[in-house]
Scaffold this active site. Structure first.
Site, PDB file in Angstrom:
ATOM      1  N   ASN A 209     -30.870  95.497  72.526  1.00 18.00           N
ATOM      2  CA  ASN A 209     -31.691  96.041  73.612  1.00 18.00           C
ATOM      3  C   ASN A 209     -31.353  97.515  73.822  1.00 18.00           C
ATOM      4  O   ASN A 209     -30.500  98.068  73.113  1.00 18.00           O
ATOM      5  CB  ASN A 209     -31.483  95.226  74.891  1.00 18.00           C
ATOM      6  CG  ASN A 209     -30.023  95.200  75.286  1.00 18.00           C
ATOM      7  OD1 ASN A 209     -29.438  96.228  75.593  1.00 18.00           O
ATOM      8  ND2 ASN A 209     -29.407  94.020  75.253  1.00 18.00           N
ATOM      9  N   LYS A 288     -29.806  88.913  52.725  1.00 17.53           N
ATOM     10  CA  LYS A 288     -30.916  89.643  53.356  1.00 17.53           C
ATOM     11  C   LYS A 288     -32.230  88.854  53.194  1.00 17.53           C
ATOM     12  O   LYS A 288     -32.558  88.425  52.080  1.00 17.53           O
ATOM     13  CB  LYS A 288     -31.043  91.016  52.700  1.00 17.53           C
ATOM     14  CG  LYS A 288     -32.044  91.909  53.358  1.00 17.53           C
ATOM     15  CD  LYS A 288     -32.101  93.269  52.670  1.00 17.53           C
ATOM     16  CE  LYS A 288     -33.324  94.015  53.159  1.00 17.53           C
ATOM     17  NZ  LYS A 288     -33.614  95.176  52.339  1.00 17.53           N
ATOM     18  N   ILE A 306     -21.382  85.151  80.161  1.00 18.92           N
ATOM     19  CA  ILE A 306     -19.999  85.629  80.319  1.00 18.92           C
ATOM     20  C   ILE A 306     -19.639  85.740  81.801  1.00 18.92           C
ATOM     21  O   ILE A 306     -18.602  85.276  82.263  1.00 18.92           O
ATOM     22  CB  ILE A 306     -19.833  86.994  79.616  1.00 18.92           C
ATOM     23  CG1 ILE A 306     -20.236  86.864  78.147  1.00 18.92           C
ATOM     24  CG2 ILE A 306     -18.402  87.506  79.761  1.00 18.92           C
ATOM     25  CD1 ILE A 306     -20.360  88.179  77.402  1.00 18.92           C
ATOM     26  N   PHE A 322     -24.444  92.623  87.502  1.00 18.11           N
ATOM     27  CA  PHE A 322     -25.577  93.534  87.593  1.00 18.11           C
ATOM     28  C   PHE A 322     -26.862  92.741  87.433  1.00 18.11           C
ATOM     29  O   PHE A 322     -26.866  91.705  86.774  1.00 18.11           O
ATOM     30  CB  PHE A 322     -25.503  94.613  86.501  1.00 18.11           C
ATOM     31  CG  PHE A 322     -24.677  95.790  86.923  1.00 18.11           C
ATOM     32  CD1 PHE A 322     -23.302  95.703  86.971  1.00 18.11           C
ATOM     33  CD2 PHE A 322     -25.296  96.979  87.303  1.00 18.11           C
ATOM     34  CE1 PHE A 322     -22.539  96.773  87.390  1.00 18.11           C
ATOM     35  CE2 PHE A 322     -24.543  98.064  87.724  1.00 18.11           C
ATOM     36  CZ  PHE A 322     -23.162  97.965  87.766  1.00 18.11           C
ATOM     37  N   LYS A 336     -29.314  85.521  92.166  1.00 19.62           N
ATOM     38  CA  LYS A 336     -28.312  85.573  91.088  1.00 19.62           C
ATOM     39  C   LYS A 336     -26.896  85.574  91.652  1.00 19.62           C
ATOM     40  O   LYS A 336     -25.988  84.962  91.091  1.00 19.62           O
ATOM     41  CB  LYS A 336     -28.562  86.844  90.266  1.00 19.62           C
ATOM     42  CG  LYS A 336     -28.107  86.745  88.839  1.00 19.62           C
ATOM     43  CD  LYS A 336     -28.684  87.860  87.984  1.00 19.62           C
ATOM     44  CE  LYS A 336     -30.160  87.673  87.720  1.00 19.62           C
ATOM     45  NZ  LYS A 336     -30.729  88.730  86.897  1.00 19.62           N
ATOM     46  N   LYS A 340     -24.796  82.447  90.295  1.00 19.19           N
ATOM     47  CA  LYS A 340     -23.682  82.699  89.370  1.00 19.19           C
ATOM     48  C   LYS A 340     -22.344  82.717  90.091  1.00 19.19           C
ATOM     49  O   LYS A 340     -21.322  83.029  89.493  1.00 19.19           O
ATOM     50  CB  LYS A 340     -23.906  84.015  88.619  1.00 19.19           C
ATOM     51  CG  LYS A 340     -25.123  84.021  87.719  1.00 19.19           C
ATOM     52  CD  LYS A 340     -25.002  85.083  86.626  1.00 19.19           C
ATOM     53  CE  LYS A 340     -26.297  85.206  85.840  1.00 19.19           C
ATOM     54  NZ  LYS A 340     -26.119  85.957  84.591  1.00 19.19           N
TER      55      LYS A 340
HETATM   56  O1  C5P Z   1     -28.970  86.469  84.363  1.00  9.37           O
HETATM   57  P1  C5P Z   1     -28.968  87.904  83.984  1.00  9.37           P
HETATM   58  O2  C5P Z   1     -28.818  88.129  82.495  1.00  9.37           O
HETATM   59  O3  C5P Z   1     -30.092  88.712  84.538  1.00  9.37           O
HETATM   60  O4  C5P Z   1     -27.630  88.497  84.671  1.00  9.37           O
HETATM   61  C1  C5P Z   1     -27.213  89.796  84.472  1.00  9.37           C
HETATM   62  C2  C5P Z   1     -25.741  89.863  84.710  1.00  9.37           C
HETATM   63  O5  C5P Z   1     -25.091  88.830  83.964  1.00  9.37           O
HETATM   64  C3  C5P Z   1     -25.123  91.150  84.205  1.00  9.37           C
HETATM   65  O6  C5P Z   1     -24.021  91.426  85.035  1.00  9.37           O
HETATM   66  C4  C5P Z   1     -24.683  90.799  82.794  1.00  9.37           C
HETATM   67  O7  C5P Z   1     -23.599  91.615  82.369  1.00  9.37           O
HETATM   68  C5  C5P Z   1     -24.263  89.350  82.951  1.00  9.37           C
HETATM   69  N1  C5P Z   1     -24.490  88.509  81.756  1.00  9.37           N
HETATM   70  C6  C5P Z   1     -23.399  88.028  81.051  1.00  9.37           C
HETATM   71  N2  C5P Z   1     -23.610  87.187  79.983  1.00  9.37           N
HETATM   72  C7  C5P Z   1     -24.842  86.850  79.601  1.00  9.37           C
HETATM   73  C8  C5P Z   1     -25.969  87.344  80.310  1.00  9.37           C
HETATM   74  C9  C5P Z   1     -25.760  88.174  81.382  1.00  9.37           C
HETATM   75  O8  C5P Z   1     -22.274  88.343  81.388  1.00  9.37           O
HETATM   76  N3  C5P Z   1     -25.019  86.060  78.550  1.00  9.37           N
END
Ligand code: C5P
Length: 400
Positions: A209, A288, A306, A322, A336, A340
């Site tokens: 991204n 590939k 994470i 974030f 969120k 979370k």
């Molecule tokens: O659920 P979403 O992806 O929108 O949440 C964003 C937050 O979750 C950010 O703080 C991002 O660093 C964390 N995140 C993460 N692992 C993931 C997806 C998002 O730590 N697989």
């Protein structure tokens, strides 16, 4: 954060760290302060008056006996104008002159003529720092109420290792404009994730991204400046590593997850700033992929979350996430925060192209269980400092 409008006179003396002066001026003006710069003659060999004039928006003075500069704002007037005199870098020679009251150039004269609060950020070779004469001069100045800002330790421009490096501009700017903020995170261990992740499709391709990592890196710098021990776990980015941050480089979400779980034990604060890919290809094929077919179908599987995994650990650190949203920012961010199990969440509106992803600026709405605060559009360095201060406040309240 409320910032009093200050008049800051920045004195730059002739050491290698003078190259940081334009950045320091930017960080000082970003706090809302008015900044005027005075250079010693030898400082002009390291940094140009014109650059400093451009970033400060004010004429730069270098000479005590310059009729044009004196006509614009005489040296006594300049000394009276200042609320703060910050000398950064302050060389061993500059320190010696101040300690002995010499007034043979503009900067040393201003020092004698001002009643402003004086800060010195010494920067020199480690042997010169330890020299008995330098230490005696610093002791004299400390006794007179001058605040000496301890230099950082580490590798020096001359190849030596030891104390004598000028601290980061963001730290100096925070210290002089908000002395109460300095070192609020001293002794705290902070783990920050930053940047994008790359999810391999085959040996040469991946999906990723647009995250630049700028916000996470700015947070690492701010946390370090506030005295924390920082581990930055970063996906692939094109940024310099902030000074004295422990950097762990990773590529994929799974690698980032593993690195975070290793680092997070005994951590006080965890900030998930990385734009982690939500899905990865089920398999990374060994060779590939050839373009034989008109269509290519890939199957994806969800990556571990994470942030959520850290927040749900037994004895979890203070966890900050974030949320990049394109609509209903407050609604989704609050959801969120709860879902979370986070302590705080910082949300930005990524539908606004002038801020957020890849830009140097950002604006954030920060939410926690019983409060919220908007941080207006600002340079990511400045915003990171405001967010770190807010995190530190909430962390302290939770652990009070
Ligand atoms: O659920 P979403 O992806 O929108 O949440 C964003 C937050 O979750 C950010 O703080 C991002 O660093 C964390 N995140 C993460 N692992 C993931 C997806 C998002 O730590 N697989």
């Amino acid at each position: 954060m409320t910032i009093k409008k200050l008049n800051i006179l920045l004195g730059v003396s002739g050491g290698i760290a003078a190259y940081k002066a334009p950045d320091l001026v930017r960080k000082l003006t970003a706090t809302g302060a008015q900044v005027r710069v005075v250079l010693t003659e030898s400082a002009t060999q390291f940094v140009s008056p014109l650059s400093l004039q451009a970033v400060s928006g004010n004429p730069v003075s270098t000479d005590l006996l310059d009729p044009a500069a004196e006509a614009a704002m005489g040296h006594i007037e300049l000394a009276k104008w200042a609320d703060i005199l910050l000398i950064a870098p302050a060389t061993a020679n500059c320190i010696a002159k101040l300690a002995h009251g010499l007034a043979d150039d503009l900067l040393s004269t201003l020092y004698l003529a001002t009643s402003a609060k004086v800060y010195l950020a010494p920067a020199m070779n480690q042997q010169m720092w330890f020299a008995a004469a330098t230490q005696a001069n610093l002791a004299t100045l400390t006794q007179r109420g001058i605040q000496i800002i301890e230099p950082d330790s580490g590798e020096q421009a001359c190849g030596d290792t030891g104390p004598g490096r000028m601290p980061e501009p963001q730290y100096l700017a925070s210290l002089v404009t908000q002395p109460e903020a300095a070192q609020v995170l001293k002794g705290k261990r902070i783990v920050i994730t930053a940047g994008p992740t790359r999810e391999a499709i085959d040996p040469v391709r991946y999906i990723s991204n647009h995250s630049s990592g700028k916000m996470g890196y700015a947070l690492a710098s701010a946390a370090k400046a506030l005295g924390a021990e920082v581990t930055l776990i970063s996906g692939p980015v094109a940024l310099d590593t902030p000074a004295w941050v422990n950097l762990v480089k990773v590529e994929s979400a799974q690698q980032m997850h593993q690195a975070v779980m290793l680092a997070v034990a005994e951590t006080d604060i965890f900030i998930g700033c990385a734009a982690v890919a939500d899905y990865r290809p089920v398999e990374c094929v060994g060779q590939k992929i050839k373009k034989h077919n008109q269509e290519l179908t890939l199957t994806f599987i969800k990556n571990p979350d994470i942030l959520a995994d850290v927040a749900n650990l037994k004895g979890a650190p203070f966890t900050v996430g974030f949320a990049a949203e394109t609509q209903d920012v407050s609604h989704y961010a609050k959801d969120k925060l709860q879902r979370k199990n986070l302590d705080m969440i910082a949300a930005n509106d990524v539908s606004d192209r002038t801020i957020g992803f890849n830009s140097d600026q950002n604006a954030l709405s920060v939410f926690w269980k019983d409060g919220e605060k908007s941080l207006a559009v600002a340079d990511k360095g400045q915003l990171a400092m405001q967010l770190m201060l807010l995190i530190s406040q909430n962390y302290n309240e939770k652990h009070a």
